[in-house]
Design a protein around this motif. Structure first.
Motif, PDB file in Angstrom:
ATOM      1  N   VAL A 155       0.860  -1.187   0.000  1.00  0.00           N
ATOM      2  CA  VAL A 155       0.000   0.000   0.000  1.00  0.00           C
ATOM      3  C   VAL A 155       0.893   1.233   0.000  1.00  0.00           C
ATOM      4  CG1 VAL A 155      -1.820   1.267   1.184  1.00  0.00           C
ATOM      5  CG2 VAL A 155      -1.787  -1.238   1.264  1.00  0.00           C
ATOM      6  N   MET A 156       0.642   2.141  -0.961  1.00  0.00           N
ATOM      7  CA  MET A 156       1.446   3.354  -1.101  1.00  0.00           C
ATOM      8  C   MET A 156       0.576   4.588  -0.841  1.00  0.00           C
ATOM      9  SD  MET A 156       3.467   2.497  -4.644  1.00  0.00           S
ATOM     10  CE  MET A 156       4.327   0.939  -4.890  1.00  0.00           C
ATOM     11  N   PRO A 157       0.904   5.397   0.171  1.00  0.00           N
ATOM     12  CA  PRO A 157       0.154   6.631   0.425  1.00  0.00           C
ATOM     13  C   PRO A 157       0.725   7.786  -0.398  1.00  0.00           C
ATOM     14  CG  PRO A 157       1.722   6.257   2.191  1.00  0.00           C
ATOM     15  CD  PRO A 157       1.911   5.130   1.207  1.00  0.00           C
ATOM     16  N   LEU A 158      -0.157   8.492  -1.104  1.00  0.00           N
ATOM     17  CA  LEU A 158       0.262   9.621  -1.941  1.00  0.00           C
ATOM     18  C   LEU A 158      -0.739  10.768  -1.828  1.00  0.00           C
ATOM     19  CD1 LEU A 158       1.262   7.684  -5.193  1.00  0.00           C
ATOM     20  CD2 LEU A 158       2.827   8.854  -3.647  1.00  0.00           C
ATOM     21  N   PRO A 159      -0.280  12.017  -1.875  1.00  0.00           N
ATOM     22  CA  PRO A 159       1.117  12.464  -1.781  1.00  0.00           C
ATOM     23  C   PRO A 159       1.674  12.182  -0.382  1.00  0.00           C
ATOM     24  CG  PRO A 159      -0.323  14.219  -2.618  1.00  0.00           C
ATOM     25  CD  PRO A 159      -1.206  13.160  -2.035  1.00  0.00           C
ATOM     26  N   THR A 160       2.951  11.913  -0.300  1.00  0.00           N
ATOM     27  CA  THR A 160       3.539  11.521   0.978  1.00  0.00           C
ATOM     28  C   THR A 160       3.610  12.678   1.972  1.00  0.00           C
ATOM     29  OG1 THR A 160       5.753  11.951   0.061  1.00  0.00           O
ATOM     30  CG2 THR A 160       4.914   9.694  -0.065  1.00  0.00           C
ATOM     31  N   ASP A 161       3.565  13.924   1.478  1.00  0.00           N
ATOM     32  CA  ASP A 161       3.706  15.075   2.380  1.00  0.00           C
ATOM     33  C   ASP A 161       2.361  15.631   2.839  1.00  0.00           C
ATOM     34  OD1 ASP A 161       2.921  16.031  -0.071  1.00  0.00           O
ATOM     35  OD2 ASP A 161       4.437  17.614  -0.197  1.00  0.00           O
ATOM     36  N   ARG A 162       1.263  14.908   2.541  1.00  0.00           N
ATOM     37  CA  ARG A 162      -0.063  15.349   2.976  1.00  0.00           C
ATOM     38  C   ARG A 162      -0.478  14.598   4.237  1.00  0.00           C
ATOM     39  NH1 ARG A 162      -3.073  19.576   0.307  1.00  0.00           N
ATOM     40  NH2 ARG A 162      -2.164  19.803  -1.765  1.00  0.00           N
ATOM     41  N   PRO A 163      -1.382  15.188   5.048  1.00  0.00           N
ATOM     42  CA  PRO A 163      -1.950  14.434   6.176  1.00  0.00           C
ATOM     43  C   PRO A 163      -2.684  13.202   5.663  1.00  0.00           C
ATOM     44  CG  PRO A 163      -2.447  16.782   6.365  1.00  0.00           C
ATOM     45  CD  PRO A 163      -1.857  16.581   5.003  1.00  0.00           C
ATOM     46  N   LYS A 164      -2.851  12.213   6.524  1.00  0.00           N
ATOM     47  CA  LYS A 164      -3.411  10.925   6.121  1.00  0.00           C
ATOM     48  C   LYS A 164      -4.783  11.061   5.475  1.00  0.00           C
ATOM     49  CE  LYS A 164      -4.115   6.238   7.838  1.00  0.00           C
ATOM     50  NZ  LYS A 164      -3.979   5.321   9.015  1.00  0.00           N
ATOM     51  N   ASP A 165      -5.644  11.953   6.021  1.00  0.00           N
ATOM     52  CA  ASP A 165      -6.991  12.051   5.470  1.00  0.00           C
ATOM     53  C   ASP A 165      -7.034  12.841   4.160  1.00  0.00           C
ATOM     54  OD1 ASP A 165      -6.581  14.601   6.392  1.00  0.00           O
ATOM     55  OD2 ASP A 165      -8.341  14.667   7.701  1.00  0.00           O
ATOM     56  N   GLU A 166      -5.872  13.337   3.696  1.00  0.00           N
ATOM     57  CA  GLU A 166      -5.797  14.017   2.399  1.00  0.00           C
ATOM     58  C   GLU A 166      -5.012  13.182   1.383  1.00  0.00           C
ATOM     59  OE1 GLU A 166      -4.260  17.969   2.796  1.00  0.00           O
ATOM     60  OE2 GLU A 166      -5.628  18.486   4.436  1.00  0.00           O
ATOM     61  N   GLN A 167      -4.719  11.953   1.736  1.00  0.00           N
ATOM     62  CA  GLN A 167      -3.930  11.099   0.850  1.00  0.00           C
ATOM     63  C   GLN A 167      -4.796  10.104   0.093  1.00  0.00           C
ATOM     64  OE1 GLN A 167      -1.228   9.315   3.714  1.00  0.00           O
ATOM     65  NE2 GLN A 167       0.443  10.647   3.078  1.00  0.00           N
ATOM     66  N   PHE A 168      -4.334   9.749  -1.091  1.00  0.00           N
ATOM     67  CA  PHE A 168      -4.798   8.554  -1.767  1.00  0.00           C
ATOM     68  C   PHE A 168      -3.949   7.396  -1.245  1.00  0.00           C
ATOM     69  CE2 PHE A 168      -5.941  11.967  -4.567  1.00  0.00           C
ATOM     70  CZ  PHE A 168      -7.096  11.563  -5.221  1.00  0.00           C
TER      71      PHE A 168
END
Length: 203
Positions: A155-168
């Motif tokens: 599982v890859m969170p993107l963008p990496t510099d965003r808070p978790k609830d703003e990530q894909f």
């Protein structure tokens, strides 16, 4: 001495195979990024398991839709009626969200046919053709923030510099020898907006 050389060679080959396997899902991400940038539908279809992504969207949107009821009503619709909406309305709605063109727009621009623009996954940040310090930093951030779930899922969170609830959150699964996108968790704001725009069961 020959035995030691043979052992070292085998160990090196095993290490090399492990290293290739370790980076292979990130190569798949790069391949998908290039396909999205080129609007290459054929390549998109090779890299995305559309059936699995539709199930991922259904799980997120219908689950949150029902949860928001919490025993009450949603715009005059009770919880049982909301559940029945999945078969009559929800699937066609999801179909519009999970097409090659719709996913290309979502991955490139953070937009969808049924929702507003928002932060995109920023796939182009991993363009190996423009390798520089910033690209390497983002690649490293992605590597250390990605979550392996066994040998066949990451599982890859993107963008990496965003808070978790703003990530894909992009879920990749190994199918044979090919990593394919099989899940796409949406940022909370986009997910909530898509739920708000979902047609009522009355159609």
């Amino acid at each position: 001495m020959p035995d030691m050389i043979w052992t070292l060679r085998v160990s090196f080959l095993l290490f090399l195979a492990w290293l290739i396997f370790l980076v292979s899902p990130f190569v798949a991400l790069y391949d998908l990024a290039k396909a999205v940038q080129a609007r290459d539908t054929a390549k998109i279809e090779q890299r995305i398991n559309f059936h699995a992504v539709r199930l991922s969207f259904s799980r997120q949107l219908l689950g949150e839709y029902l949860k928001s009821a919490d025993g009450q009503d949603i715009g005059g619709i009770d919880r049982n009626a909301a559940a029945s909406a999945g078969a009559t309305v929800f699937d066609p709605y999801i179909e519009k969200l999970v097409t090659p063109q719709a996913l290309m727009d979502l991955l490139q621009k953070g937009t969808s046919p049924q929702g507003p623009a928002g932060p995109a996954p920023d796939l182009q940040a991993f363009d190996l053709g423009t390798m520089n310090r910033e690209t390497l930093r983002k690649a490293w951030d992605l590597f250390i923030s990605s979550e392996s779930q066994g040998f066949r899922t990451i599982v890859m969170p993107l963008p990496t510099d965003r808070p978790k609830d703003e990530q894909f959150r992009l879920t990749w699964r190994l199918s044979g020898t090919t990593w394919r996108l099989s899940g796409l968790d949406l940022p909370k704001a986009l997910r909530d907006e898509l739920i708000r725009r979902m047609p009522p069961p009355s159609g």
